[in-house]
Design a protein around this motif. Structure first.
Motif, PDB file in Angstrom:
ATOM      1  N   LEU A  17       0.849  -1.311   0.095  1.00  0.00           N
ATOM      2  CA  LEU A  17      -0.038  -0.287  -0.011  1.00  0.00           C
ATOM      3  C   LEU A  17       0.831   1.326   0.099  1.00  0.00           C
ATOM      4  CD1 LEU A  17      -2.979   1.217   0.115  1.00  0.00           C
ATOM      5  CD2 LEU A  17      -2.684   1.332   2.691  1.00  0.00           C
ATOM      6  N   LEU A  18       1.940   1.209   0.901  1.00  0.00           N
ATOM      7  CA  LEU A  18       3.009   2.306   0.873  1.00  0.00           C
ATOM      8  C   LEU A  18       4.431   1.701   0.625  1.00  0.00           C
ATOM      9  CD1 LEU A  18       1.951   3.916   4.335  1.00  0.00           C
ATOM     10  CD2 LEU A  18       1.442   4.832   2.142  1.00  0.00           C
ATOM     11  N   PRO A  19       5.219   2.549  -0.374  1.00  0.00           N
ATOM     12  CA  PRO A  19       6.313   2.163  -0.779  1.00  0.00           C
ATOM     13  C   PRO A  19       7.351   1.897   0.364  1.00  0.00           C
ATOM     14  CG  PRO A  19       6.240   4.497  -1.012  1.00  0.00           C
ATOM     15  CD  PRO A  19       4.782   3.929  -0.722  1.00  0.00           C
ATOM     16  N   PRO A  20       8.038   0.836   0.285  1.00  0.00           N
ATOM     17  CA  PRO A  20       8.863   0.753   1.804  1.00  0.00           C
ATOM     18  C   PRO A  20      10.070   1.844   1.858  1.00  0.00           C
ATOM     19  CG  PRO A  20       9.658  -0.874  -0.245  1.00  0.00           C
ATOM     20  CD  PRO A  20       8.325  -0.172  -0.533  1.00  0.00           C
ATOM     21  N   SER A  21      10.634   1.869   3.089  1.00  0.00           N
ATOM     22  CA  SER A  21      11.640   2.840   3.305  1.00  0.00           C
ATOM     23  C   SER A  21      12.768   2.239   3.593  1.00  0.00           C
ATOM     24  CB  SER A  21      11.040   3.805   4.500  1.00  0.00           C
ATOM     25  OG  SER A  21      12.120   4.627   4.814  1.00  0.00           O
ATOM     26  N   TYR A  22      13.867   2.605   3.043  1.00  0.00           N
ATOM     27  CA  TYR A  22      15.283   2.160   3.350  1.00  0.00           C
ATOM     28  C   TYR A  22      15.613   2.327   5.109  1.00  0.00           C
ATOM     29  CZ  TYR A  22      16.599   1.317  -1.432  1.00  0.00           C
ATOM     30  OH  TYR A  22      16.396   0.987  -2.605  1.00  0.00           O
ATOM     31  N   ASP A  23      15.143   3.456   5.204  1.00  0.00           N
ATOM     32  CA  ASP A  23      15.338   3.896   6.891  1.00  0.00           C
ATOM     33  C   ASP A  23      14.761   2.767   7.750  1.00  0.00           C
ATOM     34  OD1 ASP A  23      16.417   6.247   8.758  1.00  0.00           O
ATOM     35  OD2 ASP A  23      14.068   5.722   9.482  1.00  0.00           O
ATOM     36  N   ASP A  24      13.586   1.990   7.443  1.00  0.00           N
ATOM     37  CA  ASP A  24      13.097   0.812   8.223  1.00  0.00           C
ATOM     38  C   ASP A  24      13.792  -0.289   8.310  1.00  0.00           C
ATOM     39  OD1 ASP A  24      11.100   2.729   8.761  1.00  0.00           O
ATOM     40  OD2 ASP A  24       9.707   2.076   7.129  1.00  0.00           O
ATOM     41  N   LEU A  25      14.633  -0.202   7.125  1.00  0.00           N
ATOM     42  CA  LEU A  25      15.374  -1.606   7.115  1.00  0.00           C
ATOM     43  C   LEU A  25      16.918  -1.449   7.754  1.00  0.00           C
ATOM     44  CD1 LEU A  25      14.686  -2.297   3.338  1.00  0.00           C
ATOM     45  CD2 LEU A  25      13.759  -3.242   5.247  1.00  0.00           C
ATOM     46  N   VAL A  26      17.102  -0.319   8.260  1.00  0.00           N
ATOM     47  CA  VAL A  26      18.578  -0.090   8.878  1.00  0.00           C
ATOM     48  C   VAL A  26      18.276   0.019  10.172  1.00  0.00           C
ATOM     49  CG1 VAL A  26      20.619   1.446   8.968  1.00  0.00           C
ATOM     50  CG2 VAL A  26      19.385   1.239   6.784  1.00  0.00           C
ATOM     51  N   PRO A  27      18.775  -0.994  11.050  1.00  0.00           N
ATOM     52  CA  PRO A  27      18.650  -1.066  12.578  1.00  0.00           C
ATOM     53  C   PRO A  27      19.360   0.380  13.193  1.00  0.00           C
ATOM     54  CG  PRO A  27      19.640  -3.005  11.748  1.00  0.00           C
ATOM     55  CD  PRO A  27      19.777  -2.210  10.662  1.00  0.00           C
ATOM     56  N   LYS A  28      18.495   0.689  14.448  1.00  0.00           N
ATOM     57  CA  LYS A  28      18.786   1.871  14.985  1.00  0.00           C
ATOM     58  C   LYS A  28      20.328   2.030  15.272  1.00  0.00           C
ATOM     59  CE  LYS A  28      14.601   3.505  14.243  1.00  0.00           C
ATOM     60  NZ  LYS A  28      14.532   4.497  13.575  1.00  0.00           N
ATOM     61  N   ASN A  29      20.938   1.120  15.851  1.00  0.00           N
ATOM     62  CA  ASN A  29      22.065   1.203  16.548  1.00  0.00           C
ATOM     63  C   ASN A  29      23.177   0.734  15.540  1.00  0.00           C
ATOM     64  OD1 ASN A  29      21.225   2.065  18.915  1.00  0.00           O
ATOM     65  ND2 ASN A  29      20.840   0.163  19.754  1.00  0.00           N
ATOM     66  N   HIS A  30      22.824   0.831  14.219  1.00  0.00           N
ATOM     67  CA  HIS A  30      24.098  -0.022  13.153  1.00  0.00           C
ATOM     68  C   HIS A  30      24.981   1.216  12.673  1.00  0.00           C
ATOM     69  CE1 HIS A  30      25.455  -1.520   9.404  1.00  0.00           C
ATOM     70  NE2 HIS A  30      24.835  -2.569   9.752  1.00  0.00           N
ATOM     71  N   PRO A  31      26.262   0.652  12.652  1.00  0.00           N
ATOM     72  CA  PRO A  31      27.478   1.611  12.497  1.00  0.00           C
ATOM     73  C   PRO A  31      27.120   2.578  11.316  1.00  0.00           C
ATOM     74  CG  PRO A  31      28.194  -0.714  13.017  1.00  0.00           C
ATOM     75  CD  PRO A  31      26.721  -0.676  12.827  1.00  0.00           C
ATOM     76  N   VAL A  32      26.345   2.308  10.442  1.00  0.00           N
ATOM     77  CA  VAL A  32      26.031   3.151   9.179  1.00  0.00           C
ATOM     78  C   VAL A  32      25.453   4.484   9.787  1.00  0.00           C
ATOM     79  CG1 VAL A  32      23.798   2.226   8.392  1.00  0.00           C
ATOM     80  CG2 VAL A  32      25.316   3.376   6.889  1.00  0.00           C
ATOM     81  N   ARG A  33      24.975   4.206  10.807  1.00  0.00           N
ATOM     82  CA  ARG A  33      23.977   5.659  11.480  1.00  0.00           C
ATOM     83  C   ARG A  33      25.208   6.355  12.074  1.00  0.00           C
ATOM     84  NH1 ARG A  33      18.344   5.544  10.893  1.00  0.00           N
ATOM     85  NH2 ARG A  33      17.381   3.748  10.622  1.00  0.00           N
ATOM     86  N   ILE A  34      25.967   5.644  12.691  1.00  0.00           N
ATOM     87  CA  ILE A  34      27.068   6.396  13.510  1.00  0.00           C
ATOM     88  C   ILE A  34      27.689   7.214  12.427  1.00  0.00           C
ATOM     89  CG2 ILE A  34      29.147   6.187  14.849  1.00  0.00           C
ATOM     90  CD1 ILE A  34      27.808   3.796  16.303  1.00  0.00           C
ATOM     91  N   VAL A  35      28.455   6.689  11.548  1.00  0.00           N
ATOM     92  CA  VAL A  35      28.911   7.305  10.269  1.00  0.00           C
ATOM     93  C   VAL A  35      28.221   8.478   9.938  1.00  0.00           C
ATOM     94  CG1 VAL A  35      29.914   7.108   8.189  1.00  0.00           C
ATOM     95  CG2 VAL A  35      30.227   5.137   9.783  1.00  0.00           C
ATOM     96  N   ASN A  36      26.819   8.393   9.506  1.00  0.00           N
ATOM     97  CA  ASN A  36      25.988   9.218   9.080  1.00  0.00           C
ATOM     98  C   ASN A  36      25.761  10.473   9.953  1.00  0.00           C
ATOM     99  OD1 ASN A  36      23.846  10.253   7.045  1.00  0.00           O
ATOM    100  ND2 ASN A  36      22.464   9.955   8.838  1.00  0.00           N
ATOM    101  N   THR A  37      25.650  10.112  11.297  1.00  0.00           N
ATOM    102  CA  THR A  37      25.444  11.169  12.459  1.00  0.00           C
ATOM    103  C   THR A  37      26.756  12.097  12.606  1.00  0.00           C
ATOM    104  OG1 THR A  37      24.076   9.810  13.518  1.00  0.00           O
ATOM    105  CG2 THR A  37      24.815  11.539  14.813  1.00  0.00           C
ATOM    106  N   ILE A  38      27.888  11.539  12.441  1.00  0.00           N
ATOM    107  CA  ILE A  38      29.136  12.105  12.803  1.00  0.00           C
ATOM    108  C   ILE A  38      29.754  12.939  11.668  1.00  0.00           C
ATOM    109  CG2 ILE A  38      31.711  11.884  13.161  1.00  0.00           C
ATOM    110  CD1 ILE A  38      30.999   9.670  15.344  1.00  0.00           C
ATOM    111  N   VAL A  39      29.538  12.317  10.281  1.00  0.00           N
ATOM    112  CA  VAL A  39      29.874  13.311   9.315  1.00  0.00           C
ATOM    113  C   VAL A  39      28.911  14.468   9.052  1.00  0.00           C
ATOM    114  CG1 VAL A  39      30.076  13.145   6.856  1.00  0.00           C
ATOM    115  CG2 VAL A  39      30.905  11.265   8.077  1.00  0.00           C
TER     116      VAL A  39
END
Length: 510
Positions: A17-39
C-alpha cells in the motif's frame, strides 16, 4: 499421524500500500547510522571549496565522504566494489540517498579531493570522540609498523647500485686514459689530463671526446675502440639517468619504479615469517585507549627519525603538545629526548640496552664498562678501576642524518703500561681512550628514572595493548596490508581513512 506442513506466504509480486523505506531496514544502532550522524556534524567547507563552478552538477562531497568512510569501515577498499555496494547493499543505498557514483568518481574523490583536506576532517572526529570522553589527547602511545605500497615488488632502484655504477665509469675512464699514455711515445706531448672526479654527463662526454681525439691518428686495440664507442653512446645518458634517480632517492637507499615515493623495507608477513624486502611506507600512529589520535607516513625504515615530525603534526592538529608520550626503544635517541624535553612532554621512552641494564648483572657490575667508571664532574675527569685519572683530550661535534649535532668528549688514561688489569680493561695498543656524550648520558638517566617509576611501569605495560593492538586490528581484522593508492599524498589520505574507520568501528561497539 502426519502433521500438515505450513509455509509462510511467499509472493514476489505482492504489492504494498505504501512504498518501503530504506530507513525502516537499517537498525537503530547500526554503525552506518554512526557514520552518518558524525559526518553530518563535521565542517567540510575546505573540501567543498576544492570544487570549481561550471559544467555539470557534482555528487555532494558529504555523501561521498560518508560512503567512502563507511566502505573502509566495512573493509571494502576497491572503488569498483564500493560502486557495486551502492547498487546492491541497503546500508550503502540508505547512506547515499540512492545516489550511484561510479568507481571513477569514487577513486577521484578519495585520491584527489580528499588530499590536503582529510587531515582536518579526521582531527574534528578525534575532538568529538575526546568530548565524548572515550579518549584523551593528553596521553599518547606511539609505535610504527610497515605497510606494503601498491607497487611492483621487482622493479626497484638502489642508491648503492647507482654509486657503484658511477664509480665503475670513473674507473674505466682512468683505464682508458692509461691506455692513451701507453700508446704515446716519450717524445710526444700528451693532451691535458681530463678531470676524472667530475662524474656528470657533460664532463664525461668531454672526457670521452678528449680520449678519442688523442687516439685519432693512432693504431688502437679493437677492444678499446669498441669500449670507446659504447662509452660515447651510453655513459652520458646513463649518468643522466643516475642523477635523476638520485634526486628521487634523496636520503633514501631505494625506491620503487612504479611508486617512487615508496621505499623498500623489510617486512615479516609471509607464512614462513621470513623477512622480505617490499616497497612500503612506515606508518606512525599515536593512540589513546586504542583510538588513533594522530597518524603519519614516513619513507624511512627506522622509527627513530620519525618522532619529531610526528609529534609536531599532533601539535599542529590540536594546538598543544601531549602531557605524556610512551614509546619503545626504537625512538630512544638524543635528538628525540631533547625535542620532548623542549616541548615539556613527560617521555616514557626506552633507549637501547635499557632492558639489558635491568636484566644483565654482568653489564651492571662490569667495572671496566665506561658507564661504570667513576666520573668527577667538577674536574671533568674519569677514573679507571686502578684509580688512574683519565683526562679530557678532545671534544668534537658529530652530525646525524637529520642534521642534529652531538657533542662528543674523548678521555684518555695517562699510562696503561704495566697495568695488571690491562688485559681485562682494554685491548688497544696505547693508553685506553673512551668517548662520552654527557648530554645523552643525562637524558638517559632522566629516562631511566621515569621508566622505573610506578607511572612509568604502568605506561610501559599499557603501551603493549594500546597501540600494538591497533596495528593488529588494522592488518588482521580489517585486512588492510597493502595500499590501494600510489604516492605519498594519496597513501597518507588512505591511511587516514583507515584510521577514521578504525575509530568509528570501535566507537560503535563501545
Amino acid at each position: 499421524m502426519n502433521k500438515k506442513v505450513v509455509f509462510k506466504t511467499y509472493s514476489q509480486d505482492q504489492l504494498s500500500l505504501l512504498p518501503p523505506s530504506y530507513d525502516d531496514l537499517v537498525p537503530k544502532n547500526h554503525p552506518v547510522r554512526i557514520v552518518n550522524t558524525i559526518v553530518d556534524r563535521l565542517d567540510i567547507s575546505a573540501l567543498e571549496r576544492s570544487y570549481k563552478g561550471g559544467g555539470t552538477s557534482s555528487y555532494h562531497p558529504r555523501m561521498l565522504l560518508k560512503v567512502t568512510i563507511y566502505a573502509y569501515l566495512r573493509n571494502i577498499y576497491s572503488s569498483r566494489k564500493i560502486e557495486q555496494a551502492l547498487q546492491e547493499n541497503i546500508h550503502f543505498m540508505w547512506l547515499s540517498g540512492q545516489s550511484k557514483p561510479d568507481h571513477n568518481t569514487i577513486n577521484d574523490f578519495r585520491g584527489k579531493r580528499l588530499k590536503g583536506t582529510f587531515q582536518n576532517i579526521f582531527n574534528q572526529v578525534v575532538i568529538l570522540l575526546a568530548e565524548q570522553g572515550v579518549l584523551s589527547l593528553k596521553e599518547l602511545f606511539v609505535d610504527g609498523t610497515k605497510i606494503e605500497a601498491n607497487a611492483n615488488r621487482y622493479t626497484f632502484v638502489w642508491g648503492k647500485s647507482n654509486k657503484t655504477s658511477k664509480e665503475r665509469i670513473k674507473k674505466q675512464l682512468k683505464e682508458l686514459w692509461k691506455y692513451v699514455e701507453s700508446v704515446y711515445d716519450q717524445e710526444q706531448m700528451l693532451p691535458n689530463e681530463p678531470d676524472f672526479e667530475a662524474i656528470d654527463p657533460e664532463k664525461v662526454a668531454q672526457t670521452i671526446d678528449t680520449i678519442n681525439q688523442a687516439l685519432k691518428d693512432k693504431e688502437i686495440d679493437k677492444k678499446v675502440k669498441q669500449k670507446l664507442n659504447y662509452a660515447k653512446k651510453n655513459w652520458p645518458q646513463n649518468l643522466q639517468k643516475y642523477n635523476e634517480q638520485e634526486k628521487i632517492l634523496g636520503t633514501r637507499n631505494s625506491y620503487s619504479k612504479t611508486d617512487p615515493d615508496a621505499t623498500f623495507m623489510r617486512m615479516k608477513d609471509d607464512y614462513m615469517q621470513n623477512g622480505q624486502l617490499k616497497p612500503g611506507y612506515n606508518l606512525q600512529a599515536s593512540t589513546n585507549n586504542q583510538f588513533i589520535v594522530n597518524y603519519s607516513l614516513a619513507q624511512t625504515t627506522a622509527d627513530t627519525t620519525t618522532l619529531k615530525d610526528h609529534l609536531q603534526k599532533h601539535i599542529a592538529s590540536y594546538g598543544e603538545a601531549p602531557q605524556t608520550l610512551t614509546a619503545d626503544a626504537g625512538y630512544g635517541s638524543e635528538e628525540n629526548y631533547v625535542d620532548l624535553e623542549e616541548k615539556e612532554v613527560t617521555a616514557y621512552v626506552k633507549y637501547n640496552y635499557f632492558h639489558k641494564e635491568q636484566r644483565d648483572k654482568k653489564h651492571r657490575e662490569n667495572p671496566f664498562h665506561p658507564d661504570n667508571l667513576f666520573y668527577n664532574q667538577e674536574t671533568d675527569t674519569y677514573y679507571c678501576p686502578m684509580g688512574q685519572a683519565m683526562n679530557k683530550i678532545e671534544s668534537y661535534e658529530s652530525e646525524t642524518k637529520n642534521g642534529f649535532k652531538q657533542t662528543i668528549h674523548k678521555y684518555q688514561a695517562q699510562n696503561c703500561l704495566g697495568c695488571p688489569l690491562r688485559g681485562s680493561c682494554h685491548k688497544a695498543k696505547g693508553n685506553r681512550t673512551i668517548e662520552r656524550n654527557h648530554n645523552l648520558i643525562r637524558l638517559k638517566e632522566k629516562a631511566r628514572d621515569l621508566l622505573l617509576s610506578e607511572e612509568g611501569i604502568a605506561h610501559r605495560k599499557r603501551r603493549c595493548w594500546d597501540v600494538e593492538a591497533v596495528f593488529g586490528n588494522i592488518k588482521q581484522n580489517m585486512g588492510f596490508k597493502r595500499f590501494m593508492l600510489r604516492g605519498m599524498d594519496k597513501a597518507t589520505t588512505e591511511i587516514g581513512l583507515i584510521a577514521m574507520a578504525h575509530n568509528l568501528r570501535k566507537f560503535s561497539v563501545a
